[in-house]
Design an enzyme around this catalytic site. Sequence first.
Site, PDB file in Angstrom:
ATOM      1  N   ASP A 104       0.916  -1.345   0.036  1.00  0.00           N
ATOM      2  CA  ASP A 104       0.054   0.182   0.021  1.00  0.00           C
ATOM      3  C   ASP A 104       0.686   1.831  -0.370  1.00  0.00           C
ATOM      4  O   ASP A 104       1.530   1.725   1.253  1.00  0.00           O
ATOM      5  CB  ASP A 104      -0.391  -0.131   1.363  1.00  0.00           C
ATOM      6  CG  ASP A 104      -1.934   0.534   0.907  1.00  0.00           C
ATOM      7  OD1 ASP A 104      -1.984   1.804   0.079  1.00  0.00           O
ATOM      8  OD2 ASP A 104      -2.932   0.790   1.930  1.00  0.00           O
ATOM      9  N   ILE A 105       1.590   1.631  -1.208  1.00  0.00           N
ATOM     10  CA  ILE A 105       2.270   3.171  -1.684  1.00  0.00           C
ATOM     11  C   ILE A 105       1.520   3.772  -1.979  1.00  0.00           C
ATOM     12  O   ILE A 105       1.648   4.735  -1.977  1.00  0.00           O
ATOM     13  CB  ILE A 105       3.299   2.752  -1.857  1.00  0.00           C
ATOM     14  CG1 ILE A 105       3.259   2.006  -3.735  1.00  0.00           C
ATOM     15  CG2 ILE A 105       3.910   1.218  -1.443  1.00  0.00           C
ATOM     16  CD1 ILE A 105       4.055   1.561  -4.548  1.00  0.00           C
ATOM     17  N   LYS A 106       0.737   3.672  -2.723  1.00  0.00           N
ATOM     18  CA  LYS A 106      -0.433   5.238  -2.859  1.00  0.00           C
ATOM     19  C   LYS A 106       0.337   6.130  -3.734  1.00  0.00           C
ATOM     20  O   LYS A 106       0.130   7.487  -3.817  1.00  0.00           O
ATOM     21  CB  LYS A 106      -1.197   5.765  -2.290  1.00  0.00           C
ATOM     22  CG  LYS A 106      -2.665   5.037  -1.375  1.00  0.00           C
ATOM     23  CD  LYS A 106      -3.036   5.679  -0.433  1.00  0.00           C
ATOM     24  CE  LYS A 106      -4.552   4.612   0.238  1.00  0.00           C
ATOM     25  NZ  LYS A 106      -3.461   4.012   1.203  1.00  0.00           N
ATOM     26  N   ARG A 107       1.097   5.424  -4.342  1.00  0.00           N
ATOM     27  CA  ARG A 107       2.275   6.614  -5.665  1.00  0.00           C
ATOM     28  C   ARG A 107       1.176   7.062  -6.814  1.00  0.00           C
ATOM     29  O   ARG A 107       0.119   6.842  -6.968  1.00  0.00           O
ATOM     30  CB  ARG A 107       3.015   5.322  -6.393  1.00  0.00           C
ATOM     31  CG  ARG A 107       4.131   5.131  -5.135  1.00  0.00           C
ATOM     32  CD  ARG A 107       5.174   6.303  -4.492  1.00  0.00           C
ATOM     33  NE  ARG A 107       6.232   5.664  -3.057  1.00  0.00           N
ATOM     34  CZ  ARG A 107       5.914   5.528  -2.046  1.00  0.00           C
ATOM     35  NH1 ARG A 107       4.510   5.833  -1.932  1.00  0.00           N
ATOM     36  NH2 ARG A 107       6.948   4.961  -1.963  1.00  0.00           N
TER      37      ARG A 107
ATOM     38  N   THR B  58      -0.804  -0.238  -4.760  1.00  0.00           N
ATOM     39  CA  THR B  58      -1.705   0.654  -4.876  1.00  0.00           C
ATOM     40  C   THR B  58      -1.707   1.867  -5.338  1.00  0.00           C
ATOM     41  O   THR B  58      -0.507   2.320  -4.978  1.00  0.00           O
ATOM     42  CB  THR B  58      -2.321   1.006  -3.294  1.00  0.00           C
ATOM     43  OG1 THR B  58      -1.385   1.812  -2.674  1.00  0.00           O
ATOM     44  CG2 THR B  58      -3.246  -0.218  -2.720  1.00  0.00           C
TER      45      THR B  58
END
Length: 309
Positions: free
Chosen positions: A101-104, A129
């Site tokens: 879950d890094i939401k880059r 993510t």
Amino acid sequence: MNTKHNMQLLQELASKNGPLCVGLDTDPSYIPENILKQYASPAQAVLAYNKAIVERVAAEKSACCCKVQIAYYEAMGLEGMKVYAETLKLVRESGLIAISDIKRGDIGATSDAYAKAHFKGDFETDIITINPYMGFDTLVPFTKYSKPEDGGKGAFVLLCTSNPGMVDVEHQELKAGGLLLEKVGDEIARIGDEWKSIYPEQTCGIFGAVVGATQEKDARYLRDKYANTFFLIPGYGAQGGAARIAATLLDHAGGTVNSSRGILCAWKKDADYAEKMAAGTLTLNDIADAAAKNAIFSKNDLLNAVKEL
């Protein structure tokens, strides 16, 4: 070489093991002080706790994947990032799918670097993510690793998130009609269709969507509209999302339902451990057992909700 991409492998494992995703958003504060003191550092205590949970969950087949939220590990500095890398390795070696879950989400060259950082090398994972709200060109670099020869990597794109503030952006109406989140959902579906030529037998697209279990009014509409998209479903448990909402989102192509604090902090609500906690004799095995027990409970709760639909 993979003949199936990772999102399809996750879909199949969710069908086999149940839809639960164990969130390893492991903050040292979730571990009792007397246990923390037994390790050289808080980061090492986190690693030991993660390892104990992953081993139990994999053995009991109570989950299909683990979601590792990078922020908690970044907050522990360099040692924390080593623990992050080791946790991903533990998950993948256990036979579960690892979601980072890094939401880059950034412009092309930067996204190229993010993709390389998380799909190759020390921080290699199966699925990440992505935040798409800088534009859809931010997604393209990540698809370069979705080919069979590059590991069939996948991503969950933020669509309808579980936080109250999602209405500030995701629910905005467009001049052309519809909501902004629908523009994102349509692009995820388009990418899925585009990759059918590479994965002709795929049962879901290479990219899935993040759809929160806290948004009941959106659940049925989005599930039906994006029937071939696999969902990552946060918000169940500690964030107040109900199993019945999650069950709706598990229809059609299905999904995986994340629980983080509900599992990691299950020991805090277990009366069996209250006396040990008061005496300072609670062990790592105790809190890991509580986490494993909650994982089984959550899996059954979700499966029962699906049956009741």
